[in-house]
Motif scaffolding. Sequence first.
Motif, PDB file in Angstrom:
ATOM      1  N   GLN A  84       0.820  -1.211   0.000  1.00 27.07           N
ATOM      2  CA  GLN A  84       0.000   0.000   0.000  1.00 27.07           C
ATOM      3  C   GLN A  84       0.855   1.262   0.000  1.00 27.07           C
ATOM      4  O   GLN A  84       0.559   2.231  -0.717  1.00 27.07           O
ATOM      5  N   VAL A  85       1.934   1.264   0.797  1.00 26.72           N
ATOM      6  CA  VAL A  85       2.783   2.462   0.867  1.00 26.72           C
ATOM      7  C   VAL A  85       3.528   2.673  -0.453  1.00 26.72           C
ATOM      8  O   VAL A  85       3.574   3.797  -1.000  1.00 26.72           O
ATOM      9  N   LEU A  86       4.120   1.605  -0.988  1.00 28.94           N
ATOM     10  CA  LEU A  86       4.933   1.756  -2.202  1.00 28.94           C
ATOM     11  C   LEU A  86       4.091   2.046  -3.443  1.00 28.94           C
ATOM     12  O   LEU A  86       4.603   2.595  -4.430  1.00 28.94           O
ATOM     13  N   SER A  87       2.821   1.677  -3.379  1.00 31.91           N
ATOM     14  CA  SER A  87       1.972   2.008  -4.538  1.00 31.91           C
ATOM     15  C   SER A  87       1.789   3.520  -4.674  1.00 31.91           C
ATOM     16  O   SER A  87       1.510   4.038  -5.763  1.00 31.91           O
ATOM     17  N   LYS A  88       1.977   4.230  -3.578  1.00 24.58           N
ATOM     18  CA  LYS A  88       1.827   5.681  -3.606  1.00 24.58           C
ATOM     19  C   LYS A  88       3.179   6.395  -3.544  1.00 24.58           C
ATOM     20  O   LYS A  88       3.331   7.485  -4.106  1.00 24.58           O
ATOM     21  N   GLN A  89       4.157   5.774  -2.839  1.00 23.79           N
ATOM     22  CA  GLN A  89       5.483   6.418  -2.747  1.00 23.79           C
ATOM     23  C   GLN A  89       6.569   5.360  -3.002  1.00 23.79           C
ATOM     24  O   GLN A  89       7.172   4.818  -2.065  1.00 23.79           O
ATOM     25  N   GLN A 137       9.556   5.569  -3.919  1.00 19.32           N
ATOM     26  CA  GLN A 137      10.914   5.915  -3.510  1.00 19.32           C
ATOM     27  C   GLN A 137      11.247   5.457  -2.083  1.00 19.32           C
ATOM     28  O   GLN A 137      12.416   5.437  -1.686  1.00 19.32           O
ATOM     29  N   LEU A 138      10.242   5.016  -1.319  1.00 12.74           N
ATOM     30  CA  LEU A 138      10.493   4.545   0.061  1.00 12.74           C
ATOM     31  C   LEU A 138      10.771   3.042   0.151  1.00 12.74           C
ATOM     32  O   LEU A 138      10.868   2.488   1.249  1.00 12.74           O
ATOM     33  N   GLU A 139      10.939   2.398  -0.991  1.00 11.63           N
ATOM     34  CA  GLU A 139      11.077   0.938  -0.988  1.00 11.63           C
ATOM     35  C   GLU A 139      12.276   0.473  -0.152  1.00 11.63           C
ATOM     36  O   GLU A 139      12.171  -0.431   0.680  1.00 11.63           O
ATOM     37  N   ASP A 140      13.449   1.102  -0.387  1.00 18.65           N
ATOM     38  CA  ASP A 140      14.651   0.664   0.347  1.00 18.65           C
ATOM     39  C   ASP A 140      14.481   0.837   1.853  1.00 18.65           C
ATOM     40  O   ASP A 140      14.884  -0.030   2.646  1.00 18.65           O
ATOM     41  N   GLN A 141      13.890   1.945   2.254  1.00 21.56           N
ATOM     42  CA  GLN A 141      13.735   2.195   3.696  1.00 21.56           C
ATOM     43  C   GLN A 141      12.752   1.200   4.336  1.00 21.56           C
ATOM     44  O   GLN A 141      12.996   0.663   5.409  1.00 21.56           O
TER      45      GLN A 141
END
Length: 414
Positions: free
Chosen positions: A53-58, A60-64
């Motif tokens: 859910q988070v990565l579908s919107k942002q 760039q936060l995948e690594d974190q």
Amino acid sequence: MHEVIRNPEWKSVFTKFILVQLGLAVLIYVVMNQQIQSINETVVNQHAAFVGQVLSKQPQLEDQLVQHITKGSDQQDLMLGKQILSQYGYTEHMNIKDQPALSGTALPGNTALIFFLCGIPVLILLFWEYRKLFSRIRRVTHAAEQVVEGQFDTSLPENAEGDFSALGHSFNMMAGRLSHSVDQLKQEKTFLSHLLTDISHQLKTPLASLLVFNDNMLHDRHMKEEIRTTFLERSRQQIERMEWLIISLLKLARVEAGAIVFQMQNVKPKDIIESTVMTLQTLAEQKRQTIIVRGGEGMLLHADEEWLTEAIINLTKNALEHSPVSGKVYITMEDEGLFHSIIIRDEGEGISTDQISHVFTRFYRGRSNAKPHSTGVGLSLTKSIIEGMGGTISVSSEPGKGAEFRITFMKTVY
């Protein structure tokens, strides 16, 4: 500790308990592993849904996010997250039912149920083992009841290892001793009954004579003095006979009932025989008889001095009474290898073959005229005394050639 471990019942319970525990441990491991695996799947799914859910919107936060989920977070992020989630009631103290990762697992209830169910095999094991234990106890109880009822042939197994076998051995020994005691009591009761019968029978004749003598002296006031003196002399003889009979019977009863504890020690039979000769010298002189003693120098016997003296006096007196006037009585002590023997021989009329087997029977009186007033107690008492001290006594005789009594004791080991 060793006394408990050596019991087969303990070994059986211990072995089966270990096997049951191993089986239960494997079962608990499998069930708990499934529960934990289910929780792991739920947590992974929650993390996956959150990351998706988070990565579908942002993106760039995948690594974190991945680093946070796979390697854990630092303390600062943890405290910040708890502070934010606590505003929505999501804390460590919330109800487990409200925790999505645990709401479908029922972990506490399942765990409690597992431990409860694990106790059932243990109870079954204890029931099975105690059932066998109580079965053995009931067997002992039944055997004890049979012994109380007088059935002493009851026995318990005693060949295995453990306390129950030891109990069986002790029980069997107890039953055997009780049986022996009961038999001994029956024998003593029979012996006492026979003894009382014998005493009453033997005392009947002298008592009847005493009554006749007393009645004659009481009712015949003109009785001559010499007749009265004769009656008194006969009364004295009857009283002496009764006294001797009662004393001899009491001695015989004590010996045969085992009431006498012989004081066994090393004694010199020659000294005893010489003392006997001195005691009976007056009796021998009445018939001009001679007592000849042979051998015995250095001989020792393991016996009771007082009672051995009693036996030798009885035999010597018996020999004098059966020997003729001016006859001889021979007392010989012989060393016969493993045994010491005392031989008392007379020159009397002898004993017929059909009477020899009855010589030592209580109250038996042969057809001899040498002792018309004999009660037949002396030789029976002598036999009981000799055998009570561990010796043997035998008799051999030929009519017209006298009789020979032989006392034999095993040599003392120094």
